[in-house]
Structure formats: structure tokens, C-alpha cells
Design an enzyme around this catalytic site. Structure first.
Site, PDB file in Angstrom:
ATOM      1  N   HIS A  23      10.307  60.788  31.390  1.00 55.72           N
ATOM      2  CA  HIS A  23       9.132  60.076  30.872  1.00 55.72           C
ATOM      3  C   HIS A  23       8.283  59.772  31.573  1.00 55.72           C
ATOM      4  CE1 HIS A  23      11.510  59.259  26.660  1.00 55.72           C
ATOM      5  NE2 HIS A  23      11.030  60.174  26.469  1.00 55.72           N
ATOM      6  N   LYS A  47      14.256  56.457  11.899  1.00 55.27           N
ATOM      7  CA  LYS A  47      14.775  57.035  12.487  1.00 55.27           C
ATOM      8  C   LYS A  47      15.637  56.053  13.295  1.00 55.27           C
ATOM      9  CE  LYS A  47      14.140  59.879  15.988  1.00 55.27           C
ATOM     10  NZ  LYS A  47      13.418  60.905  17.703  1.00 55.27           N
ATOM     11  N   ARG A 105      11.930  70.367  27.812  1.00 56.34           N
ATOM     12  CA  ARG A 105      13.485  70.254  28.659  1.00 56.34           C
ATOM     13  C   ARG A 105      13.221  72.111  28.818  1.00 56.34           C
ATOM     14  NH1 ARG A 105      15.209  65.552  25.670  1.00 56.34           N
ATOM     15  NH2 ARG A 105      13.651  65.845  24.304  1.00 56.34           N
ATOM     16  N   SER A 143      16.538  60.628  25.911  1.00 56.60           N
ATOM     17  CA  SER A 143      17.001  58.916  25.835  1.00 56.60           C
ATOM     18  C   SER A 143      18.531  58.927  24.553  1.00 56.60           C
ATOM     19  CB  SER A 143      15.342  58.521  24.510  1.00 56.60           C
ATOM     20  OG  SER A 143      14.314  58.142  25.461  1.00 56.60           O
TER      21      SER A 143
HETATM   22  P1  ADP Z   1      13.847  61.951  23.403  1.00 52.64           P
HETATM   23  O1  ADP Z   1      14.246  61.218  22.495  1.00 52.64           O
HETATM   24  O2  ADP Z   1      14.132  63.440  23.324  1.00 52.64           O
HETATM   25  O3  ADP Z   1      13.943  61.981  25.204  1.00 52.64           O
HETATM   26  P2  ADP Z   1      11.127  61.302  23.141  1.00 52.64           P
HETATM   27  O4  ADP Z   1      10.242  61.402  21.734  1.00 52.64           O
HETATM   28  O5  ADP Z   1      10.741  60.366  23.478  1.00 52.64           O
HETATM   29  O6  ADP Z   1      12.440  61.934  23.150  1.00 52.64           O
HETATM   30  O7  ADP Z   1      10.158  62.068  23.542  1.00 52.64           O
HETATM   31  C1  ADP Z   1       9.039  61.909  23.917  1.00 52.64           C
HETATM   32  C2  ADP Z   1       8.004  63.698  24.530  1.00 52.64           C
HETATM   33  O8  ADP Z   1       8.582  63.559  26.019  1.00 52.64           O
HETATM   34  C3  ADP Z   1       9.170  64.671  23.932  1.00 52.64           C
HETATM   35  O9  ADP Z   1       8.079  66.010  24.031  1.00 52.64           O
HETATM   36  C4  ADP Z   1       9.698  65.400  24.748  1.00 52.64           C
HETATM   37  O10 ADP Z   1      10.215  66.716  24.412  1.00 52.64           O
HETATM   38  C5  ADP Z   1       9.282  64.742  26.074  1.00 52.64           C
HETATM   39  N1  ADP Z   1      10.601  64.898  26.558  1.00 52.64           N
HETATM   40  C6  ADP Z   1      11.308  63.263  27.231  1.00 52.64           C
HETATM   41  N2  ADP Z   1      12.013  63.715  27.465  1.00 52.64           N
HETATM   42  C7  ADP Z   1      12.150  64.862  28.635  1.00 52.64           C
HETATM   43  C8  ADP Z   1      12.690  64.927  30.105  1.00 52.64           C
HETATM   44  N3  ADP Z   1      13.801  65.163  29.995  1.00 52.64           N
HETATM   45  N4  ADP Z   1      11.814  66.456  30.152  1.00 52.64           N
HETATM   46  C9  ADP Z   1      10.889  66.030  29.515  1.00 52.64           C
HETATM   47  N5  ADP Z   1      10.017  66.516  28.578  1.00 52.64           N
HETATM   48  C10 ADP Z   1      11.230  65.626  28.557  1.00 52.64           C
END
Ligand code: ADP
Length: 183
Positions: A23, A47, A105, A143
Site C-alpha cells: 500500500h 468482511k 499485483r 494484508s
Molecule cells: P489487500 O487486503 O489485498 O491488501 P486492500 O483492500 O487493503 O487489499 O487493498 C487496497 C488496494 O491496494 C487494492 O487496489 C489492492 O489491489 C492494492 N494493493 C494491496 N497490496 C498491494 C501490493 N502489494 N501491490 C500493489 N497493490 C496492492
């Protein structure tokens, strides 16, 4: 005379349960592109999350905003930590954001993200979804996986800042409430 550049506000929505280096990589890139970035924690009742919305916002503030007294007002004004519920495009419109920012990703993210981006375009044609790719070393970080590794006692220091790692350790070392543990 060239036209006055527009002031572009972007919204980065997500669960951030908790915030990871993936993030933070996306946020760093976005602040170099957009004038203002609203990092918006989704209040999703369905969730099952490890941290409450308030805790997630607090963690984001902790890693993104410098402590009081060390703030550069111009910089602080560019990033805002917020939360929202309901339709994302409504929240974006309400906040004057023209861009929804998402991170991509792997190919596996693509199908869901494409569907969501096209649905959001149908709902609000003037708001564009912009995708950014994180550094490849972060491309497998989520996450969900970080929580799983931390729960099993693995080292997550390469995936989250030290303060978040400490919070994970603290949260996961506590016995879960009976109702939850029974699931
Ligand atoms: P996650 O639980 O999968 O990390 P989130 O809802 O917190 O998901 O993610 C918010 C946004 O950040 C989404 O668009 C997700 O694809 C993106 N994201 C999360 N982790 C990464 C990463 N390692 N690289 C690129 N984008 C990411």
C-alpha cells in the site's frame, strides 16, 4: 498561455487491514502524480477484519503522517486519511475526486479490478480508475497473507513497518473471543 493545470484529487479505497509496504508503495507513487490523495478505509460490515476501522485509520496516520510538530503543512494537506461506507463513486463525487486509485499485483487481481472499474465507470462516467503497480518485491504482499504469516509466528518485517508488526503481534497474541474462536 497553456491552460491552468487542474487540481486532481484521487481516492485510494481499501481495507488496509493492516497497511502494508505494498500500500505504502502505491501511495508514494500516487503522491508524485496527484495533487491530493484521500486514503479511504472501507467500512465493510460483512468482511471479518482483524483491526477496527478506527485502528486501521490510526495505523495509516502513524505511518503516513509525521508526528505533530514535525509537520510540513503543505505536505500534510496532500494526504488525508478517511473512511467511507456505501457506494465508492458517491463518496468520490462528494469529495470532489476525479480519480479512483487501485493497485494491481498479479494477473489474478486484474479480472476483479476490471469488473469493478467498468461498473464504477457505468455508475459515474466522469470518474476514472487509475491502476498503479507496486515495486515487484511487493507484488505478492497482501494484508490477508501478512496476517496469516503473523498468526503462524512468521517474520513479517519485510512486508509491514515495525509499528504495524508490533500491533499485529500484540493483536494476534491475545486469545480470540469465544464466539470468534468457535468459527
Ligand atoms: P489487500 O487486503 O489485498 O491488501 P486492500 O483492500 O487493503 O487489499 O487493498 C487496497 C488496494 O491496494 C487494492 O487496489 C489492492 O489491489 C492494492 N494493493 C494491496 N497490496 C498491494 C501490493 N502489494 N501491490 C500493489 N497493490 C496492492
Amino acid at each position: 498561455m497553456p491552460p491552468e493545470p487542474a487540481h486532481v484529487v484521487a481516492i485510494y479505497p481499501g481495507s488496509f487491514d493492516p497497511v502494508t509496504f505494498g500500500h505504502l508503495d502505491i501511495i508514494g507513487r500516487a503522491t508524485r502524480i496527484f495533487d491530493r490523495l484521500i486514503v479511504a478505509v472501507l467500512q465493510n460490515e460483512n468482511k471479518q477484519s482483524l483491526f477496527s476501522v478506527d485502528e486501521r485509520m490510526e495505523m495509516l496516520r502513524e505511518v503516513l503522517l509525521p508526528p505533530a510538530g514535525k509537520q510540513n503543512p503543505a505536505e500534510v494537506a496532500r494526504i488525508e486519511i478517511a473512511s467511507f461506507d456505501g457506494l465508492l463513486v458517491n463518496y468520490a463525487a462528494q469529495r470532489g475526486a476525479r480519480v479512483i486509485l487501485r493497485g494491481i499485483r498479479a494477473i489474478s487481481d486484474y479480472e476483479y479490478e476490471l469488473q469493478m472499474a467498468l461498473m464504477n465507470r457505468k455508475l459515474a462516467s466522469r470518474i476514472e480508475t487509475v491502476f498503479l503497480m507496486a515495486e515487484e518485491t511487493q507484488s505478492f504482499v497482501s494484508s490477508r497473507l501478512v496476517k496469516e504469516v503473523a498468526r503462524l509466528g512468521g517474520d513479517v518485517s519485510a512486508f509491514v513497518p515495525a509499528s504495524i508488526e508490533a500491533r499485529l503481534r500484540e493483536r494476534l497474541s491475545r486469545p480470540r473471543p469465544l464466539r470468534e474462536a468457535a468459527r
